[in-house]
Enzyme design. Sequence first.
Site, short mmCIF file in Angstrom:
data_model
loop_
_atom_site.label_atom_id
_atom_site.label_comp_id
_atom_site.label_asym_id
_atom_site.label_seq_id
_atom_site.Cartn_x
_atom_site.Cartn_y
_atom_site.Cartn_z
N SER A 164 0.85 -1.19 0.00
CA SER A 164 0.00 0.00 0.00
C SER A 164 0.88 1.24 0.00
CB SER A 164 -0.90 0.01 1.24
OG SER A 164 -0.12 0.37 2.36
N LYS A 165 0.26 2.38 -0.15
CA LYS A 165 1.01 3.63 -0.18
C LYS A 165 1.92 3.77 1.03
CE LYS A 165 -0.43 7.30 -2.97
NZ LYS A 165 -1.23 8.33 -3.38
N ARG A 166 1.41 3.34 2.17
CA ARG A 166 2.18 3.46 3.40
C ARG A 166 3.50 2.67 3.34
NH1 ARG A 166 -1.30 1.35 7.60
NH2 ARG A 166 -0.08 -0.43 6.97
N ASP A 167 3.48 1.57 2.59
CA ASP A 167 4.70 0.75 2.50
C ASP A 167 5.67 1.30 1.47
OD1 ASP A 167 3.56 -1.38 4.13
OD2 ASP A 167 2.27 -1.72 2.41
N GLY A 168 5.20 2.24 0.69
CA GLY A 168 6.10 2.79 -0.33
C GLY A 168 5.61 2.53 -1.73
#
Length: 470
Positions: free
Chosen positions: A242-246
């Site tokens: 996800s976006k949070r993971d990069g």
Amino acid sequence: MEKRAVVTRFAPSPTGYLHIGGLRTALFNYLYARKHGGKFLIRIEDTDLARNSKDAAQAILESFAWVGLECDGEILYQSERFPLYASYAKRLVEEGKAYYCYMSKEELEQLRDSQRAQGITPRYDNRYRDFSGTPPSDRTPVIRIKAPLNGEIAFDDGVKGRICVQAKELDDFIILRSDGSPTYNFVVAIDDALMGVTDVIRGDDHTSNTPKQILIYQALNFPIPKFYHIPMILNPEGKKLSKRDGAMGVMDYKLMGYLPEALLNFLVRLGWSYEDKEIFSLQEMCALFDAKDINSSASRYNQEKFLWLNQHYIKACDDIRLEALLGEFGAKLEAYQAPIKSLLFSALKDRSKTLLEFAAQLKEIQTPPQTYDEKMLQKLDSSALKALAELAEEATETAKFKQHFTSPESLESYLHSFAESKSIKIGKLMPALRLALLGKGGGIGVCETLLILGEEQSIERIQALLKYIG
Ligand code: GLU
């Protein structure tokens, strides 16, 4: 069979930025083509006129330019090829391999509802497959492919092994809609064939499309390429990235201070390996990559490794390029002479995992302290303050300080003899000096800092601390 020269392609749909998963797919295709002295092509799949945009296509190409993956030949845009697709659909109708279907949307919905009610998977019932009556005059037909009614469609996937689908699982799917627009699987197969693509390396979310595309190749007597469906990149916990993971756009990595070669090196190792090697130049990747070595299990995004690689490439970056790159992050380096600049670079390369970090640390050095670390202030006793005052005095009144601004070693030995002459321990003088120069502990060496700041700035900062303490 005659062996064809390798042609690979990357075929993004321009619905948004280029995601790193997409770039990895592109990289594998690029490497495979380069390894075999073949061609790497780009095709923009912009048939969905409502969802695709020219800006998104442009952003994708901008990402390619940044990472330096060059494609061969012209970039092909599917939106410019509608008449071509329609002509192939008509040809299939003429050859009896496809047919006009006049079923209305409502009829199709009714059919699906009744199939669902019976617990059957909804599918078209082939009602116009062998139709020879008079078609309803009030309807514009779609064109459907005649899918085989029995048997199986199989292919040897280069990553997943043999994949077999029963023909009865595929229906006579639409290849040309009633508005004349072609459908996804139809155009992919036509274009891959016309572009001479020999090897299709793509995300495994497309595995289930492949049998349908194979039907198109067969109907049009096109040679079928070799397929490689690569597993997704997962987050460290094994979940969807996800976006949070990069999972961001490729160009976001540029803004975050990553070097393109670090990104490519990071991506090539997500799903591919060569012995226990971690560092690969693009040239090495081209020489060593082989699609048959792509892992069949999903890879995991590892931020620490990415940062480690990025620092490796920052360290390897020559000063001229580094200066230009840092300029994009607002770093001001014009004032430094070459030897000071290279001292600064080597000190900060050791401490920066990204260019952003690099530029921030540089700015910290360049900006006179606005505040001082409380704990360090408390540790400053009168002997340290006295020594600082004497150092400032010696620096302003004699040439002693100035003449050692030639190397960190020279300054180091000067400060040692200064400390000795004033009977203060060097271990007390250095932290006091660091506090004066940088306002806090940590950071690059005190003598390097002095050199980078220059004599005048250094004295000013010492005096500023003395003034602050009063
Ligand atoms: N346009 C498709 C996508 O962006 C790729 C199609 C393909 O590689 O065959 O997912």
